[in-house]
Design a protein around this motif. Structure first.
Motif, PDB file in Angstrom:
ATOM      1  N   ARG A   1       0.843  -1.198   0.000  1.00  6.77           N
ATOM      2  CA  ARG A   1       0.000   0.000   0.000  1.00  6.77           C
ATOM      3  C   ARG A   1       0.876   1.245   0.000  1.00  6.77           C
ATOM      4  O   ARG A   1       1.833   1.323   0.770  1.00  6.77           O
ATOM      5  CB  ARG A   1      -0.917   0.040   1.226  1.00  6.77           C
ATOM      6  CG  ARG A   1      -2.022  -0.981   1.214  1.00  6.77           C
ATOM      7  CD  ARG A   1      -3.040  -0.695   2.322  1.00  6.77           C
ATOM      8  NE  ARG A   1      -2.431  -0.522   3.626  1.00  6.77           N
ATOM      9  CZ  ARG A   1      -2.040  -1.532   4.394  1.00  6.77           C
ATOM     10  NH1 ARG A   1      -2.182  -2.778   3.974  1.00  6.77           N
ATOM     11  NH2 ARG A   1      -1.513  -1.309   5.583  1.00  6.77           N
ATOM     12  N   VAL A   2       0.521   2.210  -0.842  1.00  6.33           N
ATOM     13  CA  VAL A   2       1.266   3.466  -0.909  1.00  6.33           C
ATOM     14  C   VAL A   2       0.325   4.609  -0.561  1.00  6.33           C
ATOM     15  O   VAL A   2      -0.637   4.870  -1.284  1.00  6.33           O
ATOM     16  CB  VAL A   2       1.873   3.696  -2.311  1.00  6.33           C
ATOM     17  CG1 VAL A   2       2.690   4.990  -2.315  1.00  6.33           C
ATOM     18  CG2 VAL A   2       2.739   2.515  -2.725  1.00  6.33           C
ATOM     19  N   HIS A   3       0.592   5.263   0.559  1.00  6.32           N
ATOM     20  CA  HIS A   3      -0.137   6.475   0.937  1.00  6.32           C
ATOM     21  C   HIS A   3       0.689   7.665   0.447  1.00  6.32           C
ATOM     22  O   HIS A   3       1.892   7.757   0.733  1.00  6.32           O
ATOM     23  CB  HIS A   3      -0.312   6.562   2.449  1.00  6.32           C
ATOM     24  CG  HIS A   3      -1.028   5.394   3.039  1.00  6.32           C
ATOM     25  ND1 HIS A   3      -2.288   4.995   2.651  1.00  6.32           N
ATOM     26  CD2 HIS A   3      -0.652   4.520   4.020  1.00  6.32           C
ATOM     27  CE1 HIS A   3      -2.677   3.952   3.352  1.00  6.32           C
ATOM     28  NE2 HIS A   3      -1.687   3.640   4.192  1.00  6.32           N
ATOM     29  N   THR A   4       0.073   8.562  -0.295  1.00 10.90           N
ATOM     30  CA  THR A   4       0.801   9.707  -0.855  1.00 10.90           C
ATOM     31  C   THR A   4       0.377  11.002  -0.194  1.00 10.90           C
ATOM     32  O   THR A   4      -0.785  11.183   0.195  1.00 10.90           O
ATOM     33  CB  THR A   4       0.566   9.812  -2.374  1.00 10.90           C
ATOM     34  OG1 THR A   4      -0.826   9.987  -2.636  1.00 10.90           O
ATOM     35  CG2 THR A   4       1.060   8.560  -3.079  1.00 10.90           C
ATOM     36  N   ILE A   5       1.335  11.923  -0.084  1.00 10.89           N
ATOM     37  CA  ILE A   5       1.097  13.251   0.486  1.00 10.89           C
ATOM     38  C   ILE A   5       1.561  14.279  -0.541  1.00 10.89           C
ATOM     39  O   ILE A   5       2.753  14.345  -0.861  1.00 10.89           O
ATOM     40  CB  ILE A   5       1.854  13.444   1.807  1.00 10.89           C
ATOM     41  CG1 ILE A   5       1.465  12.364   2.814  1.00 10.89           C
ATOM     42  CG2 ILE A   5       1.588  14.825   2.382  1.00 10.89           C
ATOM     43  CD1 ILE A   5       2.308  12.370   4.079  1.00 10.89           C
ATOM     44  N   ALA A   6       0.628  15.053  -1.063  1.00 11.14           N
ATOM     45  CA  ALA A   6       0.935  16.122  -2.016  1.00 11.14           C
ATOM     46  C   ALA A   6       1.131  17.413  -1.229  1.00 11.14           C
ATOM     47  O   ALA A   6       0.187  17.969  -0.676  1.00 11.14           O
ATOM     48  CB  ALA A   6      -0.195  16.269  -3.030  1.00 11.14           C
ATOM     49  N   LEU A   7       2.370  17.903  -1.176  1.00  6.05           N
ATOM     50  CA  LEU A   7       2.734  19.025  -0.317  1.00  6.05           C
ATOM     51  C   LEU A   7       2.925  20.299  -1.137  1.00  6.05           C
ATOM     52  O   LEU A   7       3.649  20.292  -2.138  1.00  6.05           O
ATOM     53  CB  LEU A   7       4.032  18.692   0.437  1.00  6.05           C
ATOM     54  CG  LEU A   7       4.577  19.751   1.379  1.00  6.05           C
ATOM     55  CD1 LEU A   7       3.755  19.796   2.653  1.00  6.05           C
ATOM     56  CD2 LEU A   7       6.043  19.456   1.716  1.00  6.05           C
ATOM     57  N   GLY A   8       2.300  21.380  -0.703  1.00  9.21           N
ATOM     58  CA  GLY A   8       2.493  22.665  -1.369  1.00  9.21           C
ATOM     59  C   GLY A   8       1.189  23.423  -1.509  1.00  9.21           C
ATOM     60  O   GLY A   8       0.130  22.832  -1.721  1.00  9.21           O
TER      61      GLY A   8
END
Length: 320
Positions: free
Chosen positions: A226-233
């Motif tokens: 499982r890949v949890h992604t965080i889009a920062l900005g």
């Protein structure tokens, strides 16, 4: 349960008696000194007083006690006691952090102070790592290239320190999401953990490497990672003006998480970042039973210390 590590040491307890019996009592010999009768009489009286039966037995008893205490210390008195078990989740968790050049942008705030994106990630990421007790945690950092900053370990404090020490420029200033995620999957390939999870954080657009991030996401899905992604900005490609730098590719990061069965998070402020940490704690809970453990508590220092004190008292008593 109380026991002795070396109980055979107590066999030496009668050794002084055997030594006296086998070797015999030594006799003091020396030269003669002629003194006046009055002085000689006083010296003999003092010697007899010093060798009185009570004083002699007291001194021998003290030495016997010291000998016994030394042997007790050598025998290693100890107690087997249970300790709190380490929670073990059976999960391998890789934290993959973007260290591209855009992470130096100071568009985040913490405690009313303007900070860079990297400083925000350091603060929240290190705190998140420290709360992963029971997980085997690894750290992968990527820019133009990806590298393994910390191997999978239960020492979450060591991983947290590596996050706090992360510096832009070591891995280049481009954004190679594919290699960062790919390196995490490579390290998990031979893992026999019941659960394998990647936390991927990026603040940019994949602009380096020969592999498409979506293709790596497909590999993660095949591996069951499982890949949890965080889009920062603050801005993404949809809301930013044409040609604007420092924007994040939210669409690609969402696709990675969806393809692998993970969750995607959008972070525009430091508060959002803290909320993501709490949400990930809920998604990947660490509450589970650990392995029972027992350790020995040693008590040899107590008889050894008492023996030393008695010997010092015996020595100073004779001097005085």
């Amino acid at each position: 349960m109380f026991d002795l590590a070396n109980p055979l040491a107590l066999v030496l307890l009668p050794l002084p008696v055997l030594a006296v019996f086998l070797l015999g009592r030594g006799r003091m010999t020396g030269g003669a000194l002629r003194v006046p009768d009055r002085i000689g009489g006083r010296l003999l009286a003092q010697e007899q007083e010093a060798r009185s039966i009570g004083r002699l037995f007291a001194g021998q008893g003290l030495l016997w006690l010291v000998w016994a205490l030394v042997l007790v210390a050598i025998s290693g008195p100890r107690e087997l006691a249970p300790v709190s078990a380490l929670k073990v989740t059976g999960r391998d968790l890789a934290v993959v952090l973007d260290l591209s050049g855009s992470m130096v942008r100071d568009d985040f705030y913490l405690d009313d102070r303007q900070i860079t994106r990297l400083e925000a990630v350091r603060a929240v990421g290190a705190d998140f790592a420290r709360r992963r007790a029971g997980d085997r945690v690894a750290l992968i950092l990527f820019g133009s290239e990806a590298y393994y900053a910390a191997p999978f370990t239960f020492d979450t404090e060591a991983v947290a320190r590596r996050i706090e020490e992360a510096t832009i420029g070591i891995s280049g200033r481009a954004t190679n999401i594919s290699d960062g995620l790919g390196l995490a999957l490579k390290r998990m390939q031979d893992s026999d953990a019941a659960s394998r999870v990647v936390i991927l954080l990026s603040d940019g657009v994949n602009n380096a490497g020969a592999t498409n991030p979506r293709g790596v996401a497909e590999l993660a899905a095949e591996m069951g990672v499982r890949v949890h992604t965080i889009a920062l900005g603050p801005k993404d490609m949809a809301s930013a003006e044409e040609g604007e730098h420092g924007v994040v590719d939210v669409v690609t990061l969402q696709a990675i998480s969806e393809m692998s069965g993970g969750e995607s998070f959008r972070v525009k402020t430091t508060d959002d970042l803290f909320k993501v940490g709490a949400a990930l704690d809920a998604l990947e809970s660490t509450d589970s039973d650990g392995l029972a453990a027992e350790v020995f508590h040693d008590y040899w220092a107590w008889p050894a210390g008492l023996a030393a004190v008695l010997m010092l008292w015996f020595a100073f008593r004779d001097v005085s």
